[in-house]
Design an enzyme around this catalytic site. Sequence first.
Site, PDB file in Angstrom:
ATOM      1  NE  ARG A 165      10.437  25.262 -35.650  1.00 29.04           N
ATOM      2  CZ  ARG A 165      10.842  25.061 -34.311  1.00 29.04           C
ATOM      3  NH1 ARG A 165      12.083  24.970 -34.037  1.00 29.04           N
ATOM      4  NH2 ARG A 165       9.590  25.413 -33.285  1.00 29.04           N
ATOM      5  CG  ASP A 446       8.112  24.673 -27.914  1.00 25.70           C
ATOM      6  OD1 ASP A 446       8.551  23.650 -27.069  1.00 25.70           O
ATOM      7  OD2 ASP A 446       8.516  25.209 -28.695  1.00 25.70           O
TER       8      ASP A 446
HETATM    9  C1  LIG Z   1      11.496  25.358 -28.487  1.00 25.93           C
HETATM   10  C2  LIG Z   1      10.997  26.088 -29.343  1.00 25.93           C
HETATM   11  O1  LIG Z   1      10.734  25.578 -30.651  1.00 25.93           O
HETATM   12  S1  LIG Z   1      10.729  27.695 -29.283  1.00 25.93           S
HETATM   13  C3  LIG Z   1      10.011  28.161 -30.679  1.00 25.93           C
HETATM   14  C4  LIG Z   1       8.456  27.867 -30.738  1.00 25.93           C
HETATM   15  N1  LIG Z   1       7.672  28.252 -29.781  1.00 25.93           N
HETATM   16  C5  LIG Z   1       7.383  29.738 -29.901  1.00 25.93           C
HETATM   17  O2  LIG Z   1       7.349  30.404 -31.058  1.00 25.93           O
HETATM   18  C6  LIG Z   1       6.616  30.533 -28.836  1.00 25.93           C
HETATM   19  C7  LIG Z   1       5.700  31.476 -29.413  1.00 25.93           C
HETATM   20  N2  LIG Z   1       5.119  32.386 -28.347  1.00 25.93           N
HETATM   21  C8  LIG Z   1       3.744  32.080 -28.043  1.00 25.93           C
HETATM   22  O3  LIG Z   1       3.024  31.310 -28.733  1.00 25.93           O
HETATM   23  C9  LIG Z   1       3.203  33.032 -26.938  1.00 25.93           C
HETATM   24  O4  LIG Z   1       4.215  34.054 -26.456  1.00 25.93           O
HETATM   25  C10 LIG Z   1       2.770  32.406 -25.636  1.00 25.93           C
HETATM   26  C11 LIG Z   1       1.986  31.348 -26.087  1.00 25.93           C
HETATM   27  C12 LIG Z   1       3.996  31.912 -25.119  1.00 25.93           C
HETATM   28  C13 LIG Z   1       2.115  33.238 -24.934  1.00 25.93           C
HETATM   29  O5  LIG Z   1       1.247  33.886 -25.453  1.00 25.93           O
HETATM   30  P1  LIG Z   1       0.060  34.920 -24.802  1.00 25.93           P
HETATM   31  O6  LIG Z   1      -0.466  34.133 -23.585  1.00 25.93           O
HETATM   32  O7  LIG Z   1      -1.108  34.969 -25.749  1.00 25.93           O
HETATM   33  O8  LIG Z   1       0.850  36.243 -24.657  1.00 25.93           O
HETATM   34  P2  LIG Z   1       0.254  37.559 -24.225  1.00 25.93           P
HETATM   35  O9  LIG Z   1      -1.267  37.631 -23.725  1.00 25.93           O
HETATM   36  O10 LIG Z   1       1.108  38.063 -23.188  1.00 25.93           O
HETATM   37  O11 LIG Z   1       0.420  38.150 -25.488  1.00 25.93           O
HETATM   38  C14 LIG Z   1       0.359  39.787 -25.750  1.00 25.93           C
HETATM   39  C15 LIG Z   1       0.259  39.888 -27.303  1.00 25.93           C
HETATM   40  O12 LIG Z   1       1.693  39.526 -27.846  1.00 25.93           O
HETATM   41  C16 LIG Z   1       1.095  38.575 -28.935  1.00 25.93           C
HETATM   42  N3  LIG Z   1       2.428  37.716 -28.989  1.00 25.93           N
HETATM   43  C17 LIG Z   1       2.769  37.005 -28.070  1.00 25.93           C
HETATM   44  N4  LIG Z   1       3.519  36.066 -28.191  1.00 25.93           N
HETATM   45  C18 LIG Z   1       3.890  36.353 -29.704  1.00 25.93           C
HETATM   46  C19 LIG Z   1       4.792  35.920 -30.822  1.00 25.93           C
HETATM   47  N5  LIG Z   1       5.603  34.966 -30.285  1.00 25.93           N
HETATM   48  N6  LIG Z   1       4.613  36.338 -32.075  1.00 25.93           N
HETATM   49  C20 LIG Z   1       3.725  37.391 -32.138  1.00 25.93           C
HETATM   50  N7  LIG Z   1       2.822  37.756 -31.203  1.00 25.93           N
HETATM   51  C21 LIG Z   1       3.087  37.454 -29.980  1.00 25.93           C
HETATM   52  C22 LIG Z   1       0.084  38.157 -28.672  1.00 25.93           C
HETATM   53  O13 LIG Z   1      -0.729  37.789 -29.695  1.00 25.93           O
HETATM   54  C23 LIG Z   1      -0.767  39.240 -28.012  1.00 25.93           C
HETATM   55  O14 LIG Z   1      -1.051  40.157 -28.893  1.00 25.93           O
HETATM   56  P3  LIG Z   1      -2.336  41.276 -28.770  1.00 25.93           P
HETATM   57  O15 LIG Z   1      -1.790  42.041 -27.524  1.00 25.93           O
HETATM   58  O16 LIG Z   1      -2.456  41.894 -29.950  1.00 25.93           O
HETATM   59  O17 LIG Z   1      -3.599  40.427 -28.630  1.00 25.93           O
HETATM   60  O1  LIG Z   2      13.273  24.279 -31.534  1.00 27.98           O
HETATM   61  C1  LIG Z   2      13.742  24.802 -30.790  1.00 27.98           C
HETATM   62  C2  LIG Z   2      14.025  24.082 -29.370  1.00 27.98           C
HETATM   63  O2  LIG Z   2      14.621  24.467 -28.599  1.00 27.98           O
HETATM   64  O3  LIG Z   2      13.676  22.799 -29.482  1.00 27.98           O
HETATM   65 MG   LIG Z   3      12.813  22.326 -31.441  1.00 24.68          MG
END
Ligand SMILES: CC(=O)SCCNC(=O)CCNC(=O)[C@H](O)C(C)(C)COP(=O)(O)OP(=O)(O)OC[C@H]1O[C@@H](n2cnc3c(N)ncnc32)[C@H](O)[C@@H]1OP(=O)(O)O
Ligand SMILES: O=CC(=O)O
Ligand SMILES: [Mg+2]
Length: 532
Positions: A165, A446
């Site tokens: 993205r 986010d």
């Molecule tokens: C509105 C929108 O646009 S939605 C799309 C954009 N938003 C996203 O992509 C959200 C992605 N998610 C994240 O960034 C994270 O899940 C967060 C920040 C919300 C929470 O993260 P954390 O507090 O680190 O979660 P947590 O401690 O439970 O993580 C546990 C494990 O899962 C992994 N993990 C958590 N989320 C993700 C993910 N989305 N992708 C890959 N790995 C992940 C962490 O890296 C961690 O790995 P480790 O155990 O090897 O160290």
């Molecule tokens: O990118 C996704 C959203 O919900 O905004």
């Molecule tokens: Mg969006």
Amino acid sequence: MSEQITRSQLGFSRHFGEHETLILTEEAVDFLSELVVHFTPSRNRLLADRIAVQQKVDQGEFPDFISETDSIKKSEWKIRNIPTDLLDRRVEITGPVERKMVINALNANVKVFMADFEDSLAPDWQKVIEGQINLRDAVNGTISYTNESGKIYQLKPDPAVLICRVRGLHLPEKHVTWQGEAIPGSLFDFALYFFHNYRALLAKDSGPYFYLPKMQSYHEADWWSQVFSFAEDYADLPRGTIKATVLIETLPAVFQMDEILYHLRDHIVGLNCGRWDYIFSYIKTLKNHSDRVLPDRQSVTMTQPFLSAYSRLLIKTCHRRGAFAMGGMAAFIPSKDVQRNELVLNKVRTDKELEAKNGHDGTWIAHPGLADTVLEVFDKALGSRTHQLDVMREEDEEITAQQLLEPCSGERTEEGMRANIRVAIQYIEAWISGNGCVPIYGLMEDAATAEISRTSIWQWIHHGKTLSDGQLVTKPLFRRMLNEEMLVIQHELGEQRFSAGRFTQAAALMEKITTQDELIDFLTLPGYQLLA
Ligand SMILES: CC(=O)SCCNC(=O)CCNC(=O)[C@H](O)C(C)(C)COP(=O)(O)OP(=O)(O)OC[C@H]1O[C@@H](n2cnc3c(N)ncnc32)[C@H](O)[C@@H]1OP(=O)(O)O
Ligand SMILES: O=CC(=O)O
Ligand SMILES: [Mg+2]
């Protein structure tokens, strides 16, 4: 002020260190430069068009379906094709392009990983360049990472399909200039990911796949179509090699979904309900309409009529054209507390069951801990199919502009306002410190979710709304709460974390953008000035 380096027709404000040299190769910069020269003027016109469209809504008009494109809407046509590895997208994980996250996401129990330069990434220079390196290494299968305690992360066999993205059209990449102006961040991200990866992706029967965010009109879809065709010609690839999924996450775009599919028909494979930006866009687009003011954030769920209509119209439109209709993000993230986690999984399950029942072909998750639950929901709905393109529900035959613009019911409460303030400050603080996605009070926050928090308060002040206890929402009330909630945050996070952070700067930015008369378009634009 660092010295400018000129490469091709572009100026670079950063020294080319080890990482830059890997990504900003002479050939890649030549390609980027070609794209910038060809497409920046038209991108600038598209941004000006957005302002003109908004002015009409500000003067009292409502967004609506358009008649100039009736022939597209009424005729029968389909999108070109969907590559084999995109025919099963029942669960997609999303996450910023950080090295460990990229590996974890590709290894998760999901079909697709959406690697994000957008809502979940604060695009400081280093992150953006390293993000490109991480994706290149992921595509080549060489990515690895060792954490502080020596744990080694590597790709498992059969990783998820990668989709990149890119940044939205409004975001500049300030470290690269053309004719003295910052270049579009979207072209920067697209050019480098495409250039470095298309050969390796095609060699393994995948392809250069993209998610396109925050589109507002079919003219923007047409612009992307031209960018893709230009890139295909440049690389001597057949038309339709690049594939895109477009996020329908602005109010203007929901009225032009057929047109967006049509103008991108060689390249598009689906649309996605970006629900959080969509809610933000509903607030922003209708900012002058006092009867369209939203309640507390937690009341704005997908069961609200205006959001239900949006999701169902997207599915109906996509399926008629042979395109995937992807669901959106439930913001709940797993908890270490077993009881709370059960609650989270139930909430996510309910949300995904509704999406699957409506006909979505797949959906998003924010965290690997949600994969099994969501997979189970979609496995059940799909049965032996890999998607449900065949679903055309009679009850969704007629979805009107009025339904899409329906006012949203729910209370505005003092606690809701205070929660919005705390979330917005903590998110802005994280973002200007270089972290674009953070857990706050058990939710994934986010750029899109935080925008809802800060614009809600602006809207409540602007329209002189009252809270459920009768308090009038005013600038002085907001300023008082802001000061009080800063103390709450300080208490919650502890003195050490608080004083090491940039909370004062975050609060100052929040105060400014919430109390000024004009609603600024994107929090990330002034935020970017505070980012390296
Ligand atoms: C509105 C929108 O646009 S939605 C799309 C954009 N938003 C996203 O992509 C959200 C992605 N998610 C994240 O960034 C994270 O899940 C967060 C920040 C919300 C929470 O993260 P954390 O507090 O680190 O979660 P947590 O401690 O439970 O993580 C546990 C494990 O899962 C992994 N993990 C958590 N989320 C993700 C993910 N989305 N992708 C890959 N790995 C992940 C962490 O890296 C961690 O790995 P480790 O155990 O090897 O160290
Ligand atoms: O990118 C996704 C959203 O919900 O905004
Ligand atoms: Mg969006």
